[in-house]
Design an enzyme around this catalytic site. Structure first.
Site, short mmCIF file in Angstrom:
data_model
loop_
_atom_site.label_atom_id
_atom_site.label_comp_id
_atom_site.label_asym_id
_atom_site.label_seq_id
_atom_site.Cartn_x
_atom_site.Cartn_y
_atom_site.Cartn_z
N ASN A 10 0.86 -1.18 0.00
CA ASN A 10 0.00 0.00 0.00
C ASN A 10 0.90 1.24 0.00
O ASN A 10 1.41 1.64 1.04
CB ASN A 10 -0.88 -0.06 1.26
CG ASN A 10 -1.80 1.13 1.38
OD1 ASN A 10 -1.67 2.12 0.65
ND2 ASN A 10 -2.73 1.06 2.32
N ARG A 91 -2.75 -1.84 -3.37
CA ARG A 91 -3.86 -0.90 -3.19
C ARG A 91 -3.68 0.23 -4.20
O ARG A 91 -2.61 0.85 -4.26
CB ARG A 91 -3.84 -0.33 -1.79
CG ARG A 91 -4.89 0.75 -1.62
CD ARG A 91 -4.63 1.56 -0.39
NE ARG A 91 -5.60 2.63 -0.31
CZ ARG A 91 -5.31 3.83 0.16
NH1 ARG A 91 -4.11 4.11 0.60
NH2 ARG A 91 -6.24 4.75 0.20
N HIS A 182 -12.26 4.78 0.01
CA HIS A 182 -12.39 3.80 1.12
C HIS A 182 -13.24 2.59 0.73
O HIS A 182 -13.78 1.91 1.60
CB HIS A 182 -13.06 4.43 2.36
CG HIS A 182 -12.26 5.48 3.05
ND1 HIS A 182 -12.85 6.60 3.61
CD2 HIS A 182 -10.94 5.60 3.26
CE1 HIS A 182 -11.92 7.36 4.14
NE2 HIS A 182 -10.75 6.78 3.95
N HIS A 210 -16.68 4.98 7.81
CA HIS A 210 -15.23 4.81 7.96
C HIS A 210 -14.69 6.15 8.47
O HIS A 210 -14.64 7.13 7.72
CB HIS A 210 -14.58 4.43 6.63
CG HIS A 210 -13.10 4.30 6.74
ND1 HIS A 210 -12.43 3.09 6.60
CD2 HIS A 210 -12.14 5.21 7.00
CE1 HIS A 210 -11.14 3.28 6.78
NE2 HIS A 210 -10.93 4.57 7.02
N LEU A 211 -14.33 6.19 9.76
CA LEU A 211 -13.90 7.46 10.35
C LEU A 211 -12.44 7.35 10.77
O LEU A 211 -12.11 6.68 11.75
CB LEU A 211 -14.77 7.78 11.58
CG LEU A 211 -16.29 7.68 11.38
CD1 LEU A 211 -17.03 7.92 12.69
CD2 LEU A 211 -16.77 8.67 10.31
N ARG A 243 -9.07 17.90 6.49
CA ARG A 243 -9.80 18.28 5.26
C ARG A 243 -11.15 18.89 5.63
O ARG A 243 -11.79 18.45 6.60
CB ARG A 243 -10.05 17.04 4.39
CG ARG A 243 -8.79 16.48 3.79
CD ARG A 243 -9.03 15.19 3.05
NE ARG A 243 -8.12 14.16 3.50
CZ ARG A 243 -8.25 12.87 3.26
NH1 ARG A 243 -9.28 12.43 2.54
NH2 ARG A 243 -7.37 12.00 3.72
N GLY A 335 -13.81 5.53 14.37
CA GLY A 335 -14.99 4.67 14.49
C GLY A 335 -14.75 3.48 15.40
O GLY A 335 -15.64 3.04 16.13
N ASN A 337 -12.56 3.37 17.89
CA ASN A 337 -12.05 3.72 19.23
C ASN A 337 -12.75 4.86 19.96
O ASN A 337 -12.63 4.95 21.17
CB ASN A 337 -10.57 4.09 19.13
CG ASN A 337 -9.72 2.93 18.70
OD1 ASN A 337 -9.64 1.94 19.41
ND2 ASN A 337 -9.12 3.03 17.54
N GLU A 387 -8.14 -3.49 5.48
CA GLU A 387 -8.04 -3.36 4.03
C GLU A 387 -7.02 -4.34 3.47
O GLU A 387 -7.19 -4.89 2.38
CB GLU A 387 -7.68 -1.91 3.67
CG GLU A 387 -8.86 -0.97 3.84
CD GLU A 387 -8.48 0.47 4.02
OE1 GLU A 387 -7.84 0.78 5.05
OE2 GLU A 387 -8.80 1.29 3.15
P1 AMP Z 1 -6.93 6.05 10.75
O1 AMP Z 1 -6.77 7.06 9.65
O2 AMP Z 1 -8.02 5.06 10.47
O3 AMP Z 1 -5.64 5.42 11.16
O4 AMP Z 1 -7.45 6.86 12.04
C1 AMP Z 1 -6.70 7.88 12.62
C2 AMP Z 1 -7.58 8.63 13.61
O5 AMP Z 1 -8.06 7.72 14.61
C3 AMP Z 1 -6.83 9.74 14.35
O6 AMP Z 1 -7.62 10.91 14.45
C4 AMP Z 1 -6.63 9.13 15.71
O7 AMP Z 1 -6.55 10.11 16.69
C5 AMP Z 1 -7.90 8.32 15.88
N1 AMP Z 1 -7.73 7.34 16.96
C6 AMP Z 1 -6.84 6.32 17.00
N2 AMP Z 1 -6.93 5.69 18.21
C7 AMP Z 1 -7.89 6.36 18.92
C8 AMP Z 1 -8.43 6.22 20.23
N3 AMP Z 1 -7.99 5.26 21.06
N4 AMP Z 1 -9.39 7.07 20.62
C9 AMP Z 1 -9.84 8.05 19.79
N5 AMP Z 1 -9.36 8.23 18.55
C10 AMP Z 1 -8.40 7.40 18.11
#
Ligand code: AMP
Length: 405
Positions: A10, A91, A182, A210-211, A243, A335, A337, A387
């Site tokens: 990726n 990817r 995504h 997907h957040l 963004r 999403g 966490n 993914e």
């Molecule tokens: P990703 O792009 O899917 O890797 O997600 C990154 C986002 O997830 C960042 O804003 C991180 O701060 C958030 N994130 C990761 N772990 C946690 C957590 N334990 N609690 C809240 N947000 C988290």
């Protein structure tokens, strides 16, 4: 049964994620990340059999150097991996309108990826470097490379969802339309959700959120993407880390004409300086945001705006589902966490019969999957995305069909 491994690559704009996966056993045998390319802080870190290693690189690091390092210094020294890799899955961020599924890479596919680079100039050209480098360093796998497109899953969205209300020639001649992103993640989590709820995927209806640093919502009707919040590029839709998501397009004109900001600088503002970072003026990191929600007024306000956009999308997408909504899914770093974001969002959706179980919401974090809704609610699921596993699965399936021909 080892000799069925897939090497998953990726290539990001200045990073490279990699893994070697046994798709039949859903086993990840080797994985890692190299990042901060062209920068003195660049490094590579990886994990084999729970042995972690990290090595610093230098400011010359790029995708080619890392791929060579991976093959020569890691895979060839771990022959149980090297000898059993039968295919490489890449990817690819943008497939334009040409690809509705993953495909074996050949000259035609390479040309089409090159053509779609206009829509993903930071990603597609880099991902082509990955493909071409593999041909050089793993020639035995030259014809065993598969492209898995982020846009492919969304190629089922109807015209009503993908056309912008611009003069139609901009679509017909220049292919300006909604492509979404995504797709691999939305497809993966919705497939898992359907299995968890014991519903055949071809009749499964859900809203997948997907957040992460980039965020998107997709509505899936009978197992097919029906609408999605990202557009021609991943800038449209939700408020994201850096963004802006949806804004009045005339703001760009105003910034340029009235505020004399150059167009390249405006693009930088919208993609790198907006979203949660722009609103809080502090951070885009939801760990920090969650910890400081009650302590910092700006963080609280920005979070409310993030939730407002997200709840609006979920609510409007729920009317696009023709029959019953089977689930909402949360995935991505936030999403999976953020107890706070899930709680605040679901609270706004009571009218649509979504009710949160607070205890479950507190428990399902850090890679766990499961229900976070009450018994009288439409199911709300948290499913960690994977993914890489999806790419390995598609690659394996396609390579095997090919060899059966
Ligand atoms: P990703 O792009 O899917 O890797 O997600 C990154 C986002 O997830 C960042 O804003 C991180 O701060 C958030 N994130 C990761 N772990 C946690 C957590 N334990 N609690 C809240 N947000 C988290």
């Amino acid at each position: 049964m080892l000799n069925k491994l897939v090497f998953v690559i990726n290539c990001g704009s200045s990073s490279l994620k990699f893994s070697v996966i046994n798709p039949l056993k859903k086993e990840i045998l080797f994985f890692g990340l190299a990042e901060h390319f062209h920068n003195k802080n660049s490094y590579i870190k990886w994990n084999i059999n729970n042995n972690k290693q990290k090595i610093k690189f230098n400011s010359k690091t790029n995708h080619k150097i890392v791929l060579n390092y991976l093959v020569e210094k890691i895979l060839k020294k771990n022959l149980f991996l090297y000898k059993n890799i039968i295919a490489v899955g890449h990817r690819i961020v943008h497939g334009g309108e040409k690809f509705t599924n993953s495909v074996i890479i050949n000259k035609k596919v390479i040309k089409a990826i090159e053509e779609a680079s206009v829509f993903a100039p930071l990603h597609n050209p880099i991902q082509l470097i990955g493909i071409k480098e593999i041909i050089k360093i793993l020639p035995k796998l030259k014809n065993k490379q598969v492209a898995v497109f982020d846009t492919a899953f969304h190629q089922t969205i109807p015209e009503t969802s993908y056309l912008y209300a611009l003069p139609i020639k901009f679509y017909k001649k220049y292919k300006i339309r909604r492509y979404g992103a995504h797709g691999t993640s939305h497809k993966y989590v919705s497939t898992i959700a359907a299995k968890m709820l014991n519903i055949p995927f071809n009749i499964f209806n859900c809203i997948s959120c997907h957040l992460g640093n980039g965020s998107s919502v997709t509505v899936i009707n009978k197992g097919k993407s029906f609408d999605t919040s990202m557009g021609l590029t991943p800038l449209e839709g939700l408020v994201m880390g850096t963004r802006c998501g949806n804004i009045d397009p005339a703001i760009i004109f105003y910034m340029n004409k009235q505020l004399n900001i150059k167009i390249d600088e405006i693009y930088k503002i919208l993609t790198e300086k907006s979203g949660m970072l722009g609103l809080t003026n502090i951070t885009s990191d939801f760990r920090y945001i969650e910890d400081n929600y009650l302590k910092n007024v700006e963080i609280k306000k920005a979070t409310k705006i993030f939730v407002h956009y997200l709840a609006k999308y979920i609510a409007s997408y729920s009317i696009l589902i023709k029959n019953k909504i089977h689930a909402i899914i949360f995935t991505g770093g936030i999403g999976e966490n953020s107890i706070l974001i899930r709680e605040k969002t679901i609270k706004k959706l009571k009218i649509l019969n979504f009710f949160l179980d607070k205890k479950l919401n507190n428990e399902i974090i850090h890679g766990k999957s499961g229900l976070i809704s009450t018994i009288d609610s439409i199911p709300i699921l948290v499913i960690p995305t994977n993914e890489e596993l999806m790419i390995a699965h598609d690659t394996f399936k396609i390579i095997n069909n090919q060899s059966n021909l």
